[in-house]
Design a protein around this motif. Structure first.
Motif, short mmCIF file in Angstrom:
data_model
loop_
_atom_site.label_atom_id
_atom_site.label_comp_id
_atom_site.label_asym_id
_atom_site.label_seq_id
_atom_site.Cartn_x
_atom_site.Cartn_y
_atom_site.Cartn_z
N PRO A 1 0.73 -1.31 0.08
CA PRO A 1 -0.02 0.09 0.04
C PRO A 1 0.95 1.20 0.09
CG PRO A 1 -0.89 -1.48 1.55
CD PRO A 1 0.69 -2.22 1.01
N ILE B 1 2.12 1.78 -3.49
CA ILE B 1 1.10 2.22 -4.40
C ILE B 1 0.61 3.65 -4.02
CG2 ILE B 1 -1.31 1.90 -5.11
CD1 ILE B 1 -0.67 -1.29 -4.37
N GLY B 2 0.76 4.04 -2.88
CA GLY B 2 0.44 5.44 -2.46
C GLY B 2 1.37 6.50 -3.17
N THR C 1 0.78 6.66 -6.95
CA THR C 1 -0.51 7.63 -7.12
C THR C 1 -0.11 9.05 -6.92
OG1 THR C 1 -1.70 5.94 -6.11
CG2 THR C 1 -2.82 7.78 -6.59
N THR D 1 -0.62 -2.35 10.76
CA THR D 1 -1.55 -1.59 9.84
C THR D 1 -1.99 -0.29 10.48
OG1 THR D 1 -2.31 -3.50 8.60
CG2 THR D 1 -3.58 -1.52 8.19
N THR E 1 -4.86 7.33 -0.63
CA THR E 1 -5.02 5.84 -1.23
C THR E 1 -4.04 4.90 -0.42
OG1 THR E 1 -4.49 7.03 -3.26
CG2 THR E 1 -4.30 4.80 -3.38
N THR E 2 -2.89 5.35 0.23
CA THR E 2 -2.47 4.14 1.22
C THR E 2 -3.49 3.83 2.23
OG1 THR E 2 -0.29 5.07 0.57
CG2 THR E 2 -0.34 3.86 2.59
N ALA F 1 -6.68 4.02 2.34
CA ALA F 1 -7.74 3.10 2.01
C ALA F 1 -7.20 1.63 1.69
CB ALA F 1 -8.35 3.74 0.54
N LEU F 2 -5.96 1.79 1.36
CA LEU F 2 -5.43 0.29 0.76
C LEU F 2 -5.07 -0.51 2.15
CD1 LEU F 2 -3.28 0.94 -2.31
CD2 LEU F 2 -5.38 -0.30 -2.16
N ALA G 1 -8.51 -1.77 3.52
CA ALA G 1 -9.03 -2.73 2.99
C ALA G 1 -8.17 -3.99 3.06
CB ALA G 1 -9.00 -2.43 1.45
N GLY G 2 -7.00 -3.86 3.34
CA GLY G 2 -6.10 -4.89 3.57
C GLY G 2 -6.10 -5.57 5.00
#
Ligand SMILES: Nc1ncnc2c1ncn2[C@@H]1O[C@H](COP(=O)(O)OP(=O)(O)OP(=O)(O)O)[C@@H](O)[C@H]1O
Length: 648
Positions: free
Chosen positions: A68, A71-72, A75, A179, A308-309, A311-312, A315-316
């Motif tokens: 995450p 990916i953040g 993005t 997390t 984004t991080t 939210a991921l 979700a993770g």
């Protein structure tokens, strides 16, 4: 493992609860405190490995956050309109996480297996050893089904939970922690939004634990009852068929199966409702994070990449949270199973202070019992045949070798009854002096076999005592008892394996030469050598079939190899035909040489050579003396002898 199980046994009896399944009492179940204590002790023994496992799992959780974060960053680079070079760093990081993730997962699984598997294996061994050492009357009272379901189903559940549930529980818990730390480090408000899911999860979990615990406990008990009913139906198959009561047996099995299945359905319904509530929690949490993200991004407090991080990250969390909360399911079942297993350990007979602490080994004989000596006899009465030729031409019996001091086995004022039924043995007092042979005769049902089992320590008198050299049999470790006092019954059991394996049962370390000597000693070498592979021939279920006389012959060889001080032959030769009966009589006489013995027999040829004969009627000893004395007395024995020796 052994030490813990055993040492706790004596003190933990109060921490177990006796259970019934409505029809009969079951073995005890340990309470929560005792079960947790057992678990703590097991984990303490593996402390170093446990620490290493936890360290690797923490590293594994940290690696899980890399995705995450990378990916953040990607993005954010796109939003900022930066060039391709800006995404190289995150991509390399992702690749490094993938490369490191695999060995970390492998290492944590291997370490966890090293923590868990030896403990579970030890638990199974302890429970099986304890189960094999339980007093026969205890197992008869509870039914073997309860025991079978514990050493199979319950051990299985504990193993599954320990290997799967426990591992996923710990790694998921660490992932959640990592997390939440990650969320908070992005912006504490992300963490706060995610925590909105927690009250729903806590509420759901508490509801689930409250409702499912009794369902699992009752379910395991119902399963034990189902196993008992099934075993009972199969054990009684010949009787069921001959009496044509198969329908009734089927109905009982069906009822027991339906009751067990009903609990499974209830458990599944409950778990489904639980997971439904967890889904609600996930959507509330994710909704809150997305709302927080839009507010924070709009206000410029957080970047798009960070949102984004976040939210991921959240979700993770779905999978680990479900894994943690879902593993409560298997952990609860395992806890119910563990309590039943610890209950078996605690059901082991308490040893008196100073008694050896090792768990019981497998009983050396199919059943074992000592002989009983003459009622109130202080000096044994020698029969006319002792030391010379027997009355029926049997072999002579020399005195025991002086190097071996044989014990005195005695019953004193013993009463016994089966289950909650009335006594079938009343006030029996007997004493077998070292090296003496005592015979027990009487009509069917007079209590001979019951007295034999009391003297073997298989059953415990309701009142009175059974002692070996003055020590109550219940105070001896099962290993010692079976080594010193051994029984051969007419229900000789052959275990699947070779002839030699079966003879070695009581002394697994015995060499081939010793096995051959035992066969020779009982005169079985001839027919054993004639088998397809001699002593290496596989017998028992699926192997070469042996007749009852041959099985008894092997039981005598097994006894010879075991070399106990006291032997009980409970009609051990009764199955023989005339030739084989003579062969077995001779074999028995050889085995009894130099030992104390009790012979339970209907064939009076076996009793005439005994030092003392006891006659039992309706659970009481009514006559005792030597063969000549009893014949001269003209009582029950004289009548039995006359009837037996009269030419037909
Ligand atoms: N496992 C058992 N459960 C309930 N009752 C039993 C059990 N075994 C024996 N009994 C009862 O106890 C009494 C004594 O039986 P026991 O087998 O000791 O007599 P026995 O003299 O050895 O008979 P037999 O010569 O037929 O073997 C009998 O009434 C019998 O029905």
């Amino acid at each position: 493992m052994n030490a813990t199980g055993s040492s706790a046994a004596a003190s933990a009896t109060a921490a177990t609860t006796d259970v019934t399944d409505g029809a009969r009492p079951l073995l005890p179940v340990a309470d929560g405190r005792r079960t947790r204590g057992y678990l703590r002790a097991a984990l303490r023994r593996r402390r170093a490995l446990l620490v290493a496992t936890t360290a690797v799992m923490i590293a594994q959780s940290a690696i899980g956050l890399v995705g995450p974060i990378a990916i953040g960053w990607v993005t954010q680079a796109i939003v900022d309109g930066r060039g391709t070079s800006a995404v190289i760093g995150p991509v390399v990081l992702l690749a490094a996480a993938a490369v490191l993730g695999a060995p970390a997962t492998w290492a944590s699984n291997v370490l966890l297996a090293r923590v868990v598997l030896p403990e579970v294996a030890g638990l199974r061994e302890d429970v099986v050893a304890t189960a094999l050492a339980l007093p026969v009357d205890r197992v008869e009272e509870t039914g073997s089904g309860d025991l079978v379901s514990r050493v199979s189903g319950d051990v299985e559940r504990v193993t599954e939970a320990a290997q799967g549930g426990f591992g996923s529980f710990v790694s998921a818990a660490l992932a959640i922690l990592a997390t939440l730390v990650g969320l908070a480090s992005l912006d504490w408000r992300f963490a706060l939004a995610g925590l909105l899911a927690v009250p729903i999860q806590v509420f759901s979990l508490r509801w689930y634990l409250r409702t499912s615990r009794p369902i699992y406990a009752a379910g395991r008990t119902a399963e034990g009852h189902r196993t008992s009913t099934l075993l009972g139906a199969f054990a009684a198959l010949p009787t069921v068929r001959s009496l044509r009561v198969g329908g009734r047996q089927y109905a009982r099995v069906e009822d027991a199966s339906l009751a067990a299945a009903e609990y499974e359905f209830t458990a599944i319904r409950n778990a489904t409702r639980f997971f439904g509530r967890l889904n609600v929690a996930e959507f509330v949490g994710l909704g809150a994070i997305l709302l927080a993200a839009s507010v924070l991004v709009r206000s410029g407090s957080a970047s798009v990449g960070a949102a984004t991080t976040a939210a991921l990250f959240f979700a993770g969390l779905f999978d680990p949270i479900n894994a943690v909360l879902g593993s409560f399911d298997s952990v609860q079942q395992a806890a119910a199973g563990l309590a039943r297993l610890v209950g078996v350990l605690d059901a082991a007979p308490a040893r008196p202070a100073g008694a050896p602490a090792q768990p019981a080994g497998v009983p050396a004989q199919p059943a074992g019992v000592p002989a009983q000596a003459a009622k109130s006899t202080t000096a044994p009465v020698r029969s006319a045949g002792a030391g010379g030729s027997s009355a029926d031409g049997g072999p002579s019996r020399p005195a025991p070798p002086p190097s071996r001091r044989l014990p005195v086995l005695a019953l004193h004022a013993a009463d016994f009854g089966y289950g909650d039924r009335a006594d079938v043995v009343h006030g029996v007092t007997l004493r077998i002096e070292p090296g003496r042979h005592v015979a027990l005769v009487g009509t069917t049902g007079s209590g001979k076999s019951t007295v034999a089992t009391l003297l073997a320590g298989l059953r415990t008198p309701r009142r009175g005592t059974a002692t070996l050299d003055g020590t109550p049999l219940a105070g001896l470790s099962p290993t010692e008892l079976h080594r010193r006092v051994a029984l051969v019954t007419q229900e000789t059991h052959l275990f699947a394996g070779t002839v030699a394996d079966n003879i070695r049962m009581g002394r697994p370390e015995a060499s081939d030469a010793e096995v051959a000597l035992a066969l020779e000693a009982v005169g079985a070498t001839g027919w054993v050598d004639a088998l397809p592979d001699g002593a290496a021939t596989v017998i028992g279920a699926g192997g070469h079939h042996l007749g009852p006389s041959q099985a008894q012959h092997l039981a005598l060889a097994r006894l010879f190899l075991l070399d106990p001080e006291v032997v009980v032959l409970d009609e051990a030769t009764a199955e023989g035909g005339s030739d084989s009966a003579r062969l077995l009589d001779t074999a028995a006489a050889r085995v009894l040489r130099g030992r104390s013995a009790l012979l339970v027999a209907h064939r009076l040829s076996q009793t005439a050579t005994a030092d003392t004969i006891l006659v039992m009627e309706e659970g009481r000893v009514t006559e005792q003396g030597s063969h000549e004395e009893l014949r001269a007395a003209g009582g029950t024995y004289a009548a039995l002898w006359d009837a037996w020796s009269r030419p037909s």
